[in-house]
Motif scaffolding. Structure first.
Motif, PDB file in Angstrom:
ATOM      1  N   VAL A  99      31.678   6.276   3.141  1.00  0.00           N
ATOM      2  CA  VAL A  99      32.358   5.501   2.808  1.00  0.00           C
ATOM      3  C   VAL A  99      32.065   5.303   1.374  1.00  0.00           C
ATOM      4  N   TYR A 100      33.309   4.498   0.307  1.00  0.00           N
ATOM      5  CA  TYR A 100      33.196   4.141  -1.308  1.00  0.00           C
ATOM      6  C   TYR A 100      32.783   3.098  -1.270  1.00  0.00           C
ATOM      7  N   VAL A 101      32.071   2.370  -2.421  1.00  0.00           N
ATOM      8  CA  VAL A 101      31.567   1.222  -2.596  1.00  0.00           C
ATOM      9  C   VAL A 101      31.753   1.427  -4.106  1.00  0.00           C
ATOM     10  N   ASP A 102      32.315   0.056  -3.732  1.00  0.00           N
ATOM     11  CA  ASP A 102      32.081  -0.598  -5.884  1.00  0.00           C
ATOM     12  C   ASP A 102      30.848  -0.800  -6.325  1.00  0.00           C
ATOM     13  N   GLN A 103      30.058   0.053  -7.469  1.00  0.00           N
ATOM     14  CA  GLN A 103      28.785  -0.034  -8.120  1.00  0.00           C
ATOM     15  C   GLN A 103      28.655  -1.421  -8.701  1.00  0.00           C
ATOM     16  N   ARG A 111      36.664   4.048   4.539  1.00  0.00           N
ATOM     17  CA  ARG A 111      35.845   5.721   4.474  1.00  0.00           C
ATOM     18  C   ARG A 111      37.373   6.082   3.836  1.00  0.00           C
ATOM     19  N   HIS A 112      36.890   7.654   3.812  1.00  0.00           N
ATOM     20  CA  HIS A 112      37.227   9.260   3.494  1.00  0.00           C
ATOM     21  C   HIS A 112      37.834   9.470   4.689  1.00  0.00           C
ATOM     22  N   GLU A 113      39.220   9.650   4.904  1.00  0.00           N
ATOM     23  CA  GLU A 113      40.007  10.160   5.859  1.00  0.00           C
ATOM     24  C   GLU A 113      40.862  11.651   4.901  1.00  0.00           C
ATOM     25  N   ARG A 114      40.772  12.600   6.001  1.00  0.00           N
ATOM     26  CA  ARG A 114      41.727  13.420   5.309  1.00  0.00           C
ATOM     27  C   ARG A 114      43.486  12.973   5.853  1.00  0.00           C
ATOM     28  N   ALA A 115      44.084  12.784   4.850  1.00  0.00           N
ATOM     29  CA  ALA A 115      45.467  12.872   5.534  1.00  0.00           C
ATOM     30  C   ALA A 115      46.073  13.637   6.245  1.00  0.00           C
ATOM     31  N   PRO A 116      47.403  13.107   7.765  1.00  0.00           N
ATOM     32  CA  PRO A 116      47.738  13.660   8.257  1.00  0.00           C
ATOM     33  C   PRO A 116      48.405  15.545   8.005  1.00  0.00           C
ATOM     34  N   PHE A 117      48.747  15.011   6.823  1.00  0.00           N
ATOM     35  CA  PHE A 117      49.193  16.313   6.566  1.00  0.00           C
ATOM     36  C   PHE A 117      48.191  17.535   5.775  1.00  0.00           C
ATOM     37  N   PHE A 118      47.214  16.943   4.349  1.00  0.00           N
ATOM     38  CA  PHE A 118      46.760  17.885   4.407  1.00  0.00           C
ATOM     39  C   PHE A 118      45.336  18.952   5.410  1.00  0.00           C
ATOM     40  N   LEU A 119      45.543  17.480   6.673  1.00  0.00           N
ATOM     41  CA  LEU A 119      44.679  17.969   8.069  1.00  0.00           C
ATOM     42  C   LEU A 119      45.450  18.940   8.175  1.00  0.00           C
ATOM     43  N   THR A 120      46.488  19.309   8.602  1.00  0.00           N
ATOM     44  CA  THR A 120      47.347  20.110   9.405  1.00  0.00           C
ATOM     45  C   THR A 120      47.554  21.029   9.308  1.00  0.00           C
ATOM     46  N   MET A 121      47.720  20.851   7.410  1.00  0.00           N
ATOM     47  CA  MET A 121      47.756  22.193   6.935  1.00  0.00           C
ATOM     48  C   MET A 121      46.567  23.059   6.095  1.00  0.00           C
ATOM     49  N   ALA A 248      35.130  25.033   3.409  1.00  0.00           N
ATOM     50  CA  ALA A 248      35.311  24.759   2.923  1.00  0.00           C
ATOM     51  C   ALA A 248      36.831  23.954   3.261  1.00  0.00           C
ATOM     52  N   HIS A 249      36.214  23.215   4.046  1.00  0.00           N
ATOM     53  CA  HIS A 249      37.624  22.688   4.940  1.00  0.00           C
ATOM     54  C   HIS A 249      37.522  22.355   6.244  1.00  0.00           C
ATOM     55  N   GLY A 250      36.595  20.722   6.111  1.00  0.00           N
ATOM     56  CA  GLY A 250      36.166  20.508   7.566  1.00  0.00           C
ATOM     57  C   GLY A 250      36.829  19.355   7.554  1.00  0.00           C
ATOM     58  N   THR A 251      36.815  18.673   8.192  1.00  0.00           N
ATOM     59  CA  THR A 251      38.089  17.057   8.134  1.00  0.00           C
ATOM     60  C   THR A 251      36.567  16.090   8.812  1.00  0.00           C
ATOM     61  N   PRO A 252      36.930  15.043   6.817  1.00  0.00           N
ATOM     62  CA  PRO A 252      35.185  13.991   6.507  1.00  0.00           C
ATOM     63  C   PRO A 252      36.195  12.873   6.592  1.00  0.00           C
ATOM     64  N   GLN A 253      35.331  12.865   8.221  1.00  0.00           N
ATOM     65  CA  GLN A 253      35.796  11.255   8.664  1.00  0.00           C
ATOM     66  C   GLN A 253      34.929  10.103   8.089  1.00  0.00           C
ATOM     67  N   THR A 254      34.986   9.234   8.508  1.00  0.00           N
ATOM     68  CA  THR A 254      34.268   8.077   8.622  1.00  0.00           C
ATOM     69  C   THR A 254      33.492   6.897   9.826  1.00  0.00           C
ATOM     70  N   ALA A 255      32.561   6.896  10.099  1.00  0.00           N
ATOM     71  CA  ALA A 255      31.839   5.687  11.184  1.00  0.00           C
ATOM     72  C   ALA A 255      32.927   4.309  10.746  1.00  0.00           C
ATOM     73  N   HIS A 256      32.779   3.352  12.105  1.00  0.00           N
ATOM     74  CA  HIS A 256      33.618   2.101  12.434  1.00  0.00           C
ATOM     75  C   HIS A 256      32.909   1.566  13.048  1.00  0.00           C
ATOM     76  N   GLY A 257      33.537   0.405  12.730  1.00  0.00           N
ATOM     77  CA  GLY A 257      33.119  -0.156  14.262  1.00  0.00           C
ATOM     78  C   GLY A 257      32.007  -1.210  14.419  1.00  0.00           C
ATOM     79  N   GLY A 258      31.698  -2.315  15.137  1.00  0.00           N
ATOM     80  CA  GLY A 258      30.772  -3.214  15.548  1.00  0.00           C
ATOM     81  C   GLY A 258      29.749  -2.631  15.667  1.00  0.00           C
ATOM     82  N   LYS A 259      28.290  -3.537  15.305  1.00  0.00           N
ATOM     83  CA  LYS A 259      27.466  -3.749  15.837  1.00  0.00           C
ATOM     84  C   LYS A 259      27.336  -3.602  17.415  1.00  0.00           C
TER      85      LYS A 259
END
Length: 391
Positions: A99-103, A111-121, A248-259
Motif C-alpha cells: 500500500v502507499y502512504v503520504d509521508q 493499495r497497489h493493484e495491477r491493472a486488468p489490461f496489464f494483468l491480461t497481457m 518479473a511479473h507477479g500480480t501485486p495486490q494488497t490486503a484489505h478488510g476490517g479487524k
C-alpha cells in the motif's frame, strides 16, 4: 544450404507464428507498464504536496497497520529518493502486496493493484491465459509459450542464413523498406528488413525468456556463463516483466478488510508487538541515506535493508545490509560487487529481457523490436499465402 534453411524457416513459422505474435505483442505492451500505471494513478503513487520533513517511518507503519486485517503484517517499507513519491509499505500477503502512504500527512493512499489490461497481457505473455496448477506441476500454457519461444530462436537463426547477402550492394538494398513500390514489396521489405533490424534484441529476449520456461535450459544458460545456479526458496520468478514475470511479473495486490472480533486489549497487545519491530527502521533509513549519496531507493525490513542506485546494467543490483532489530546497529554489509554470481545472473537476465539495462533508450528499442517481432509472422503468412496463390 539456403534451400534447406528456407524449409526450416517455413515449417517452424507456419505452426508457431500466431503464438509468437501473441508473445511479442503482449511483451511489448508490458515494457512501459510502470509508466502507464503511474500516469493513470498518479494520485496513488505520488503525494499531493511536499511539505516539511516526512513523518517517522514507525508512525506511518502504524497508520497502515490500522487498516489491515489481523492476518496481514507489514514486512517492509520502500523509500524513493524522489521526495514526491509516496512511501511504499510492503505486506506479508497476498504475494507482492503493498500500500502507499503520504509521508507528509500520514494519509494511507490505497493499495497497489495491477491493472486488468496489464494483468491480461502478462498472463498471455507467460502462459497464454492458462492458470498455474495448484500442485505446481506443468501447465500447458507455459509449455506452449516455452516451445514457441524456442522455435522462434530457430526461425530467427534460419532467417539470418536465408537473408545473408553476397555483396555490399545487396546488403544495402536488403535493409531498405520501400513504401511506394506496391503492397507486396512493402510487406516483403518489412518482413526481411524489419526482421534484421530487430534481430539482435529479439534473440536476446527469446534466449533470456527461455530461462523461465525450462529448468534444463536455465541450468545450461547459467553454465555457459560459468555460473552455478542456486535454488531459491519458494515459488519464484522473475519477477516483472516481464520476467519473472512473476516478476518479473507477479500480480501485486494488497490486503484489505476490517479487524476481526478481538477485544481492545488483544488489539492493543498485537499492535505493540508489531510496532516493536519498526522502532529502528527510521534510524536505519537515515543512516543508509547518509552513507549512500545518489541512491535510487532504500528498502528496510525487519533486520535487513537494501539500497539500489540509478545506473546502467543490472536493474536489480542493490547493496544489502543486516542490522540488529533491537537497536538498529548495522551488523553486516554486502555490496553488490560482492554478491554471488547466481544472484547477479538473475538480475541481468531480467534486465536484458525487458530492455531496462541501458535505461530509457534500450527500453524504447526493446519496445520497437517486440512490435516488429509481432509483425514478422503476419507478414510471413501474407508472403507465403501469396506464393501458394491463396490470396
Amino acid at each position: 544450404m539456403k534451400k534447406a534453411f528456407r524449409k526450416i524457416h517455413l515449417w517452424l513459422s507456419v505452426p508457431f507464428g500466431l503464438i509468437i505474435t501473441v508473445i511479442c505483442l503482449s511483451g511489448a505492451a508490458l515494457v512501459f507498464e510502470d509508466e502507464v500505471t503511474e500516469l493513470c494513478r498518479r494520485d496513488l503513487y505520488y503525494v499531493e504536496k511536499v511539505s516539511g520533513a516526512p513523518l517517522p517511518v514507525e508512525y506511518l507503519i502504524e497508520k497502515v497497520a490500522g487498516t489491515l486485517p489481523d492476518s496481514v503484517a507489514v514486512t517492509g517499507v520502500s523509500i524513493s529518493s524522489d521526495a514526491e513519491r509516496a512511501y511504499q509499505v510492503n505486506l506479508s500477503k497476498p504475494r507482492r502486496a503493498s500500500v502507499y502512504v503520504d509521508q507528509y500527512t500520514g494519509e494511507v493512499k490505497g493499495r497497489h493493484e495491477r491493472a486488468p489490461f496489464f494483468l491480461t497481457m502478462f498472463k498471455l505473455h507467460r502462459w497464454l491465459l492458462d492458470g498455474m496448477k495448484p500442485d505446481g506441476g506443468i501447465f500447458w500454457g507455459k509449455m506452449i509459450v516455452g516451445v514457441s519461444t524456442l522455435m522462434f530462436v530457430f526461425v530467427l537463426i534460419s532467417g539470418i542464413v536465408i537473408w545473408w547477402p553476397r555483396t555490399k550492394k545487396a546488403l544495402k538494398n536488403s535493409l531498405k523498406i520501400a513504401v511506394g513500390k506496391g503492397r507486396r514489396r512493402f510487406w516483403y521489405d518489412l518482413h526481411v528488413a524489419g526482421g534484421m533490424y530487430a534481430l539482435v534484441l529479439l534473440l536476446a529476449m527469446a534466449l533470456t525468456g527461455l530461462t523461465w520456461s525450462f529448468s534444463w535450459y536455465r541450468a545450461g544458460f547459467y553454465k555457459v556463463f560459468g555460473v552455478e545456479m542456486k535454488q531459491r526458496a519458494g515459488h519464484g520468478a522473475l519477477q516483472t516483466a516481464h520476467g519473472t514475470l512473476q516478476t518479473a511479473h507477479g500480480t501485486p495486490q494488497t490486503a484489505h478488510g476490517g479487524k476481526s472480533g478481538r477485544n481492545s486489549s488483544e488489539e492493543g497487545r498485537g499492535n505493540r508487538e508489531h510496532t516493536s519491530s519498526y522502532t529502528c527502521w527510521q534510524q536505519v533509513y537515515e543512516e543508509l541515506k547518509a552513507r549512500n549519496a545518489g541512491y535510487k531507493q532504500i528498502t528496510v525490513s525487519n533486520g535487513s535493508a537494501s539500497v539500489s542506485f540509478e545506473r546502467f546494467g543490472n536493474q536489480r543490483a542493490a547493496d544489502r545490509y543486516a542490522f540488529n532489530p533491537q537497536d538498529g546497529e548495522i551488523t553486516e554489509v554486502t555490496l553488490y560487487k560482492d554478491t554471488d554470481a547466481s544472484g547477479k545472473m538473475r538480475g541481468w537476465i531480467y534486465s536484458v529481457h525487458v530492455g531496462s539495462w541501458g535505461g530509457m533508450f534500450t527500453r524504447i528499442l526493446t519496445f520497437i523490436a517486440a512490435l516488429l517481432g509481432g509483425t514478422l509472422p503476419l507478414t510471413g503468412y501474407y508472403l507465403w499465402l501469396r506464393r501458394i496463390r491463396l490470396i
